[in-house]
Design an enzyme around this catalytic site. Sequence first.
Site: not given
Ligand code: IVH
Length: 672
Positions: A35, A37, A84-85, A115, A117, A119, A138, A227, A297, A321, A415, A418, A433, A438
């Site tokens: 439906e 589609d 970054s984190l 929450e 992270k 990948d 980014r 996020y 956070k 990590k 084998c 068998c 085999c 078999c």
């Molecule tokens: S917060 C200013 N929340 O991890 C902080 N980052 O290693 C903004 N990432 O650059 C990031 N899951 O690309 C945040 N739940 C999450 C995430 C997350 C993955 C990534 C993000 C960040 C990198 C840092």
Amino acid sequence: MTDNAKNRLEKLKVEIRRHERLYYVEDNPEISDVEFDALMRELITLEKDNPSLATADSPAQRVGGAPASTLATVTHNINAPMLSLDNAYSDEELEKFHERVMKNLGDENFEYAVEPKLDGLGASLIYENGVLVTGATRGDGVTGEDVTANVKTIKTVPLKVDAPKGMERFEVRGEVYMPRSAFERLNSEREAEGGNLFANPRNASAGSLRLLDSSITALRSLEMVVYTLIVTDSTGKSKLIPGADSHHTAMELLRALGFKTPDVEVVQNMAEVEKVIASYDKKRETLGYDIDGMVIKVDSFRQRNELGSTSKFPRWAIAFKYPAQQVTTKLLSIETQVGRTGAITPVANLTPVTVGGSKVSRATLHNEDEIKRKDIRAGDTVLIEKGGEVIPKVVKVITSKRTGSEKKFVMPQKCPACGADIFRPEGEAVARCSGSACPAQLKEKLKHFTARTAMDIDNVGPALIDQLLEKKLIHDPADLYYIGHQDVMRLERMADKSAKNVIDSIEKSKTQPLDKVLFAMGIRYVGARVAKVLAQNFADIDKLMTATPDTLENIHEIGPRVAKSVSVFFSQKANRDLVEKLRHAGVNLKAGDMKVSQTLAGKQFVLTGTLQTMTRLEAKTKIESQGARVTSAVTKKTDYLVEGADPGSKSKKAKELGVTILDEAAFLKMAG
Ligand code: IVH
């Protein structure tokens, strides 16, 4: 266009957006795929007929557009670079972070939002008046790449939202990632073509998001979780978010607008943070996508502001990590498994260990040469790694742990299932085999026959197959069509209703198209694609069965190896009997109408070298969907040679014959 049609188009857009959200974000669909589609097709047709009404926020845009030549650069909001984190690898490091936060906030109470992270790859989406206008990677945090066309193909990214007052301009940031199932599908496609494999879902998502051709991105099943929410004024300065003063309330707001957000847990102290981390460590193998840690956070925006940021990281957040998913364990023994085609695969039995939250006791060793190359012996201490795959692999042997009592692997001569001879054809890596009856091969053949991609008999799984074989109710795949309700009722744990379901799904499979039947038969070298080509070229199975290898080889895409394999298969009495049994049971053996659309109709393409933006199969699909063909060798008949990196001798041949050579960008332009 009439007002009626215009109204219909607007209604369709709203309806489709609502269903997309129910399906992709809330996981709670109201209508069937068929439906859905139908609604989408109606929208695409209406937009095609009325191009002036095809707006940027239309769900029909998700199919992807024409390729770009390079990705443009985008400067992120200068007031808010994409930071970054900082990382923590242990509870002690987490405690240190916590102490810093407490110290900087004085004696104030505060809460953490915790929450997963994800990948994948960080990305930003900008919305103006509710419409997605820019999507960017980014990059280095200050500038990224413009991937607007690509993010539009991601089903969990809303193209239009009902933004509340005060949110005329906003940006969301999040992670684009590839679910494991999509990653495995993509890599097995690449493997079948002998192309380079992506090392992990993260690399695959980064590669797919940065493609020049968004119609290929659309095939890659990417997802995005957001996020961060930043609301700005027209000059780009951050404003307060209407109705949200903390991370978890901002996430609730985004969820209400139709975005996919992480599962946020709000907690009061470090002990609770550690509990959430531990609970995800346990379940992360079952999430369906990779996470490499947890993000902790400070929840309140006011408190985040007080804490501020360094030039690289916010002081209000840290990433915990998880340890790498590699562990050492003892390899107890090496046993062999028999596959559908008789292929013998060595498998390692391990002392059970936990890797990334799940217990592991077996690892694949691929083949004899792989074992020799890594010098893997029974009794060795080995390093094993669990990636996206279900079964882990042995990375290397820890030779310093050797005692001298380890045993080298010798491929058995008989084998294990068998007792027939095992042989390894010259030049091949796989031993096989030779047994024609078999039981291990038969079981795998049946699993293949009933699979979703073959006859699609969904109520007949491996456990039921085991029972049917044990009770000697079936001896080959065609026997499935001759078992009755009473036979099934006699099996363990079979109620009347489930027996009926089994019989019904077997019955239903009789109408599968011919290509699925050919694929299900398990003819060597006849994968899903080759089966389709065969079904397109023969009206029914009888014509295919009587075709000579020469006739088969004359078909584009069918080489001598396949041609020989097909004709040998049908020359064997057992296989011809199988066909007759299927026919007698009423299984469809006729080809339906399998015609293709005709834009580049009749042209012949050859592919060479490694394509950067797509797999060979994807390129082939693109070409064939327009009525053109892909052949393997350059001849006078070839119209175009598509040249990727490190092209082989085909380029030279094409030049000699005056065949037009297209680089990847030119090809994308033509086929886009
Ligand atoms: S917060 C200013 N929340 O991890 C902080 N980052 O290693 C903004 N990432 O650059 C990031 N899951 O690309 C945040 N739940 C999450 C995430 C997350 C993955 C990534 C993000 C960040 C990198 C840092």
